[in-house]
Design an enzyme around this catalytic site. Structure first.
Site, PDB file in Angstrom:
ATOM      1  N   GLU A 163       5.820  -4.835  -0.223  1.00 20.59           N
ATOM      2  CA  GLU A 163       5.446  -6.201   0.155  1.00 20.59           C
ATOM      3  C   GLU A 163       3.928  -6.337   0.103  1.00 20.59           C
ATOM      4  OE1 GLU A 163       3.735  -6.874   3.098  1.00 20.59           O
ATOM      5  OE2 GLU A 163       3.811  -4.883   3.974  1.00 20.59           O
ATOM      6  N   LYS A 222       0.853  -0.223  -3.997  1.00 22.72           N
ATOM      7  CA  LYS A 222       0.814  -0.835  -2.672  1.00 22.72           C
ATOM      8  C   LYS A 222      -0.306  -0.235  -1.827  1.00 22.72           C
ATOM      9  CE  LYS A 222       1.854  -2.735   1.244  1.00 22.72           C
ATOM     10  NZ  LYS A 222       1.408  -4.087   1.542  1.00 22.72           N
ATOM     11  N   CYS A 278      -1.312  -2.423   8.408  1.00 22.47           N
ATOM     12  CA  CYS A 278      -1.290  -1.826   7.065  1.00 22.47           C
ATOM     13  C   CYS A 278      -2.560  -1.110   6.637  1.00 22.47           C
ATOM     14  CB  CYS A 278      -0.972  -2.903   6.032  1.00 22.47           C
ATOM     15  SG  CYS A 278       0.719  -3.480   6.127  1.00 22.47           S
TER      16      CYS A 278
END
Length: 465
Positions: A163, A222, A278
């Protein structure tokens, strides 16, 4: 290509909840079930009062209102959802390890492994299994090994579909994604699985925005995307310290370099530091992977991004102490904002936690106001640091429901989250309620310097002398 009729997502958190809500909203012919072992979280997702969803994201409650009960379901019956699903998303927490090998850097994959073993135990027909959690490179192989060796001899295709959501704009990021990354094997069945997932996103996104790669490139992309974004923030934050010493203005510097088309203007807002679940976790993961392959120089380079971030938070706290005549003991300091950024109730790695911790070490008395973060969450964030006892945290920290009431007899206000409402507050009234001289420390550069000076505040803003 297999037609996907039922999707299961394991994990009803910040990624799984919003992502599956949007998929259900855009694909009314697909049944989407989000499962979690946390009964309270599922209960909150099913709450008839949409203001009580466990996650606050602009636009989320409107989408849940349309899809929930139609083709979007939230459940604790994990086995049933796995059994019925054609496609399973794994969207569970992958925190940084706090023990053993890789402590403090490597991702803890115990929840991922538990998911894989659960899928292997339950599945009786072929499944497409998708990594949605942010994972170290080569995790897909580990998942495949578990599924292939412990399953009921069914075929599993493993895809990586990381994501790229920013909290506070997650729904918009899903509806208007820059790109969707799908990594999988180059085998015929792997290509078919990639196309099956791609066809879901094509219900609302143009095909050219969907990138199909090998699984390793997808997993690494990512981590690298988040590392590059965090690097830009740390870069401008390092320059903000230099600006304060040289009478330069970091906003002017950021604008000048941002107009260079090779650099661009995004992620060049100096602040008290980046937070969220993150950036730090993914960089530490990158550092650990580099070290594990003997690439120490690469590891050291990325580690510096975090060093600067920690420095910026400490520097902000030190500025408050030195400006308040080198002592904050017994002084009331009001924090405006606790979430790591506006438009979210997420506090993970929020700068406010660490600035508060530094000031509490100096015996400051802190009052916190945040429009979306609960009192329980604020205390939990401080307790988790184990710097002092829970009783001490509750003695020194008060949580307020009103930004104006909170400033009575305060020595200073520190702006730690860039909530829009802080710009619209009645700052004349705030000034009248505070002790004089009244200080404002703007860690997010959101307030107007001239307005506050005219009222009488002593105003400090990161990146300006």
């Amino acid at each position: 290509m297999k037609t996907i009729k039922k999707i299961c997502c394991i994990g009803a958190g910040y990624v799984g909840g919003p992502t599956m809500s949007v998929i259900a909203f855009k694909c009314p012919d697909i049944q989407v079930t989000v499962v979690d072992i946390n009964k309270e979280r599922i209960k909150a997702w099913n709450n008839s009062d949409l203001e009580k969803l466990p996650i606050y994201e602009p636009g989320l409650k409107e989408i849940v209102a349309i899809a929930r009960g139609r083709n979007l379901f939230f459940s604790t019956d994990i086995d049933r959802a796995i059994d019925q699903a054609d496609m399973i998303f794994i969207s569970v927490n992958t925190p940084t390890k706090t023990y053993g090998k890789g402590k403090g850097q490597a991702a803890d994959l115990k929840y991922i492994e538990l998911c894989a073993r659960n899928i292997a135990r339950v599945a009786k027909d072929d499944k497409i299994v998708i990594e949605k959690s942010t994972l170290p490179v080569r995790t897909a192989q580990a998942i495949k090994n578990i599924l292939d060796n412990t399953g009921n001899h069914v075929n599993f295709e493993i895809l990586s579909n990381p994501e790229f959501l920013a909290e506070g704009t997650a729904i918009n990021d899903l509806l208007h994604a820059d790109r969707v990354l799908i990594g999988g094997d180059a085998t015929p069945s792997g290509e078919a699985a990639k196309q099956a997932l791609s066809s879901i996103y094509q219900n609302w996104l143009p095909k050219e925005r969907i990138l199909l790669t090998n699984v390793w490139s997808s997993e690494l992309s990512k981590l690298v995307a988040n590392a590059f974004l965090a690097q830009r923030i740390s870069s401008i934050n390092s320059i903000s310290a230099l600006c304060e010493k040289t009478d330069a203005n970091v906003a002017e510097v950021a604008k000048a370099i941002g107009l260079d088309s090779r650099i661009g203007p995004k992620f060049l807002n100096a602040s008290v530091g980046f937070g969220g679940s993150c950036f730090q976790k993914d960089i530490l993961n990158l550092v650990y992977i580099a070290k594990s392959y003997g690439l120490d120089e690469v590891a050291n380079y990325w580690e510096q991004v975090i060093t600067i971030n920690d420095y910026q938070k400490q520097r902000f706290a030190d500025t408050i102490v030195s400006t308040l005549y080198n002592t904050v003991a017994g002084k009331k300091i009001v924090f405006y904002g606790w979430a790591f950024k506006k438009d979210t109730n997420d506090t993970r790695e929020s700068a406010a936690i660490y600035v508060a911790d530094a000031l509490l070490e100096e015996q400051a008395e802190i009052v916190v106001y945040d429009p979306k973060v609960s009192e329980e969450q604020i205390y939990a964030d401080l307790d988790r640091l184990n710097t002092r006892s829970e009783q001490e945290n509750r003695r020194l920290v008060t949580v307020s429901k009103d930004p104006l009431e909170s400033v009575d007899n305060a020595h200073a206000i520190a702006v730690l989250t860039e909530w829009d409402e802080f710009k619209a507050l009645n700052w004349e009234k705030i000034y009248s309620k505070m002790l004089k001289p009244s200080f404002v420390f703007d860690g997010r550069r959101v307030l107007d310097r001239n307005t506050l000076h005219k009222i009488g505040f002593k105003y400090y803003r990161i990146g300006e002398s």
